[in-house]
Design a protein around this motif. Structure first.
Motif, PDB file in Angstrom:
ATOM      1  N   LEU A  26       5.131   1.230  -3.736  1.00  0.00           N
ATOM      2  CA  LEU A  26       3.809   0.651  -3.545  1.00  0.00           C
ATOM      3  C   LEU A  26       3.338  -0.019  -4.825  1.00  0.00           C
ATOM      4  O   LEU A  26       2.808  -1.134  -4.805  1.00  0.00           O
ATOM      5  N   LEU A  27       3.548   0.646  -5.948  1.00  0.00           N
ATOM      6  CA  LEU A  27       3.127   0.093  -7.228  1.00  0.00           C
ATOM      7  C   LEU A  27       3.856  -1.212  -7.528  1.00  0.00           C
ATOM      8  O   LEU A  27       3.245  -2.216  -7.882  1.00  0.00           O
ATOM      9  N   VAL A  28       5.181  -1.217  -7.367  1.00  0.00           N
ATOM     10  CA  VAL A  28       5.950  -2.422  -7.645  1.00  0.00           C
ATOM     11  C   VAL A  28       5.549  -3.534  -6.692  1.00  0.00           C
ATOM     12  O   VAL A  28       5.409  -4.688  -7.070  1.00  0.00           O
ATOM     13  N   GLY A  29       5.339  -3.190  -5.427  1.00  0.00           N
ATOM     14  CA  GLY A  29       4.912  -4.190  -4.464  1.00  0.00           C
ATOM     15  C   GLY A  29       3.591  -4.803  -4.835  1.00  0.00           C
ATOM     16  O   GLY A  29       3.388  -6.013  -4.702  1.00  0.00           O
ATOM     17  N   PHE A  30       2.666  -4.000  -5.332  1.00  0.00           N
ATOM     18  CA  PHE A  30       1.370  -4.525  -5.758  1.00  0.00           C
ATOM     19  C   PHE A  30       1.544  -5.472  -6.934  1.00  0.00           C
ATOM     20  O   PHE A  30       1.010  -6.568  -6.967  1.00  0.00           O
ATOM     21  N   LEU A  83       5.688   1.937 -16.347  1.00  0.00           N
ATOM     22  CA  LEU A  83       4.317   1.744 -15.889  1.00  0.00           C
ATOM     23  C   LEU A  83       3.526   0.796 -16.790  1.00  0.00           C
ATOM     24  O   LEU A  83       2.774  -0.042 -16.292  1.00  0.00           O
ATOM     25  N   GLU A  84       3.675   0.929 -18.091  1.00  0.00           N
ATOM     26  CA  GLU A  84       2.854   0.128 -18.998  1.00  0.00           C
ATOM     27  C   GLU A  84       3.049  -1.376 -18.804  1.00  0.00           C
ATOM     28  O   GLU A  84       2.067  -2.128 -18.740  1.00  0.00           O
ATOM     29  N   PRO A  85       4.300  -1.887 -18.684  1.00  0.00           N
ATOM     30  CA  PRO A  85       4.451  -3.330 -18.451  1.00  0.00           C
ATOM     31  C   PRO A  85       3.853  -3.780 -17.125  1.00  0.00           C
ATOM     32  O   PRO A  85       3.314  -4.893 -17.024  1.00  0.00           O
ATOM     33  N   LEU A  86       3.931  -2.940 -16.087  1.00  0.00           N
ATOM     34  CA  LEU A  86       3.347  -3.294 -14.799  1.00  0.00           C
ATOM     35  C   LEU A  86       1.831  -3.388 -14.897  1.00  0.00           C
ATOM     36  O   LEU A  86       1.219  -4.323 -14.370  1.00  0.00           O
ATOM     37  N   SER A  91      -3.046  -6.613 -15.169  1.00  0.00           N
ATOM     38  CA  SER A  91      -4.316  -6.885 -15.854  1.00  0.00           C
ATOM     39  C   SER A  91      -4.403  -8.347 -16.279  1.00  0.00           C
ATOM     40  O   SER A  91      -5.433  -9.006 -16.096  1.00  0.00           O
ATOM     41  N   ASP A  92      -3.310  -8.867 -16.850  1.00  0.00           N
ATOM     42  CA  ASP A  92      -3.318 -10.260 -17.314  1.00  0.00           C
ATOM     43  C   ASP A  92      -3.482 -11.232 -16.150  1.00  0.00           C
ATOM     44  O   ASP A  92      -4.248 -12.197 -16.231  1.00  0.00           O
ATOM     45  N   ASN A  93      -2.743 -11.003 -15.050  1.00  0.00           N
ATOM     46  CA  ASN A  93      -2.822 -11.909 -13.906  1.00  0.00           C
ATOM     47  C   ASN A  93      -4.187 -11.858 -13.229  1.00  0.00           C
ATOM     48  O   ASN A  93      -4.705 -12.882 -12.776  1.00  0.00           O
ATOM     49  N   LEU A  94      -4.774 -10.666 -13.153  1.00  0.00           N
ATOM     50  CA  LEU A  94      -6.105 -10.547 -12.561  1.00  0.00           C
ATOM     51  C   LEU A  94      -7.138 -11.302 -13.394  1.00  0.00           C
ATOM     52  O   LEU A  94      -8.013 -11.977 -12.848  1.00  0.00           O
ATOM     53  N   ALA A  95      -7.050 -11.185 -14.710  1.00  0.00           N
ATOM     54  CA  ALA A  95      -8.002 -11.882 -15.581  1.00  0.00           C
ATOM     55  C   ALA A  95      -7.864 -13.390 -15.435  1.00  0.00           C
ATOM     56  O   ALA A  95      -8.858 -14.124 -15.424  1.00  0.00           O
ATOM     57  N   THR A  96      -6.625 -13.873 -15.307  1.00  0.00           N
ATOM     58  CA  THR A  96      -6.412 -15.304 -15.157  1.00  0.00           C
ATOM     59  C   THR A  96      -6.900 -15.794 -13.803  1.00  0.00           C
ATOM     60  O   THR A  96      -7.468 -16.884 -13.686  1.00  0.00           O
ATOM     61  N   ASP A 100     -12.679 -13.170 -16.649  1.00  0.00           N
ATOM     62  CA  ASP A 100     -13.116 -11.906 -17.258  1.00  0.00           C
ATOM     63  C   ASP A 100     -14.521 -11.563 -16.776  1.00  0.00           C
ATOM     64  O   ASP A 100     -15.294 -12.456 -16.431  1.00  0.00           O
ATOM     65  N   PRO A 101     -14.897 -10.279 -16.757  1.00  0.00           N
ATOM     66  CA  PRO A 101     -14.076  -9.156 -17.175  1.00  0.00           C
ATOM     67  C   PRO A 101     -13.297  -8.572 -15.996  1.00  0.00           C
ATOM     68  O   PRO A 101     -13.759  -8.605 -14.854  1.00  0.00           O
ATOM     69  N   THR A 102     -12.106  -8.070 -16.264  1.00  0.00           N
ATOM     70  CA  THR A 102     -11.318  -7.389 -15.245  1.00  0.00           C
ATOM     71  C   THR A 102     -10.742  -6.116 -15.832  1.00  0.00           C
ATOM     72  O   THR A 102     -10.597  -5.975 -17.043  1.00  0.00           O
ATOM     73  N   ALA A 103     -10.408  -5.187 -14.941  1.00  0.00           N
ATOM     74  CA  ALA A 103      -9.764  -3.943 -15.358  1.00  0.00           C
ATOM     75  C   ALA A 103      -8.825  -3.502 -14.244  1.00  0.00           C
ATOM     76  O   ALA A 103      -9.070  -3.762 -13.065  1.00  0.00           O
ATOM     77  N   PHE A 104      -7.727  -2.847 -14.610  1.00  0.00           N
ATOM     78  CA  PHE A 104      -6.755  -2.371 -13.641  1.00  0.00           C
ATOM     79  C   PHE A 104      -6.227  -1.023 -14.086  1.00  0.00           C
ATOM     80  O   PHE A 104      -5.914  -0.829 -15.266  1.00  0.00           O
ATOM     81  N   GLY A 105      -6.143  -0.080 -13.148  1.00  0.00           N
ATOM     82  CA  GLY A 105      -5.648   1.245 -13.494  1.00  0.00           C
ATOM     83  C   GLY A 105      -4.893   1.900 -12.356  1.00  0.00           C
ATOM     84  O   GLY A 105      -5.044   1.522 -11.188  1.00  0.00           O
ATOM     85  N   LEU A 106      -4.085   2.884 -12.707  1.00  0.00           N
ATOM     86  CA  LEU A 106      -3.280   3.640 -11.740  1.00  0.00           C
ATOM     87  C   LEU A 106      -3.632   5.110 -11.852  1.00  0.00           C
ATOM     88  O   LEU A 106      -3.738   5.651 -12.957  1.00  0.00           O
ATOM     89  N   TYR A 107      -3.792   5.747 -10.707  1.00  0.00           N
ATOM     90  CA  TYR A 107      -4.195   7.148 -10.682  1.00  0.00           C
ATOM     91  C   TYR A 107      -3.333   7.936  -9.708  1.00  0.00           C
ATOM     92  O   TYR A 107      -2.822   7.388  -8.726  1.00  0.00           O
ATOM     93  N   THR A 108      -3.189   9.219  -9.982  1.00  0.00           N
ATOM     94  CA  THR A 108      -2.484  10.133  -9.100  1.00  0.00           C
ATOM     95  C   THR A 108      -3.199  11.471  -9.129  1.00  0.00           C
ATOM     96  O   THR A 108      -4.069  11.706  -9.969  1.00  0.00           O
ATOM     97  N   LYS A 109      -2.850  12.331  -8.191  1.00  0.00           N
ATOM     98  CA  LYS A 109      -3.332  13.707  -8.273  1.00  0.00           C
ATOM     99  C   LYS A 109      -2.388  14.502  -9.173  1.00  0.00           C
ATOM    100  O   LYS A 109      -1.234  14.128  -9.377  1.00  0.00           O
TER     101      LYS A 109
END
Length: 217
Positions: A26-30, A83-86, A91-96, A100-109
């Motif tokens: 899912l992460l890679v697909g996103f 994970l860090e390069p993804l 983040s870079d593509n969303l900002a472009t 700005d401003p944009t933020a992107f994060g990944l979370y799990t339980k």
């Protein structure tokens, strides 16, 4: 665009291809789905800088790049090196794309049983049928389609994908866990977009609201 004109908590069943996937897929697909944008982004909502996304969110959710992730859970997602390069690319593509401003994060339980992507960008919830067109369940000959769109309130809309539709005349289990839940919340010119596996509408909306409250505090 404007959100569909529906009443709070109303549900519309949709046709869509549901089904689970491993969290890393899912992460890679996103990340792959984010376009390689060139050129100037759009202007933002007048907010120059966002507060950093939190290390934790309600519902025992923790940042995959935070310090509280158990090593065995982090390994399920490919480790920090993957994970860090993804996250940086997203983040870079969303900002472009959005400005700005944009933020992107990944979370799990903590136990690795859920996975969320959290995006903040300029905008408002738009026409929200990302997984198909709106059809009533009875038109499909189903008690519940495998995709529903749920308007939570005036500012929040969610797309809920189930593993399969339920045939007409069969009971619908309200506790069934969706395969994927995708919610958008708009507030003060910012769009809070949260997609999760292993979580339902309530948990995703609470996570989106927590990020919004942090930005507006």
């Amino acid at each position: 665009m404007s959100t569909p004109s529906t009443t709070p908590s109303s549900r519309t069943s949709l046709i869509a291809a549901g089904g689970g996937a491993v969290a890393l897929a899912l992460l890679v697909g996103f990340a792959v789905g984010l376009p390689e944008i060139t050129g100037d982004g759009h202007s933002g909502p007048g907010v120059e800088e966002l507060a950093p996304l939190p290390d934790t969110l309600p519902g025992d959710l923790i940042s995959l790049l935070g310090t509280e992730v158990p090593d065995e859970v982090l390994a399920q997602f490919g480790g920090t090196e993957q994970l860090e390069p993804l996250v940086d690319s997203a983040s870079d593509n969303l900002a472009t794309l959005f400005g700005d401003p944009t933020a992107f994060g990944l979370y799990t339980k903590v136990d690795g049983s859920a996975f969320l992507t959290v995006t903040v960008a300029p905008g408002e919830p738009g026409l929200f049928v990302p997984d198909g067109a709106p059809f009533d369940a009875d038109v499909q000959g189903a008690a519940r389609g495998n995709l529903e769109v749920v308007r939570v309130d005036d500012d929040t809309v969610c797309s809920v994908v189930y593993a399969a539709a339920i045939a007409e005349g069969q009971p619908v289990d309200p506790a069934e866990q969706p395969s994927r839940t995708h919610c958008q919340l708009g507030s003060e010119g910012l769009l809070y977009d949260v997609t999760g596996q292993g979580v339902g509408v309530d948990e995703v909306v609470i996570a989106a609201e927590a990020v919004r409250d942090l930005q507006e505090s």
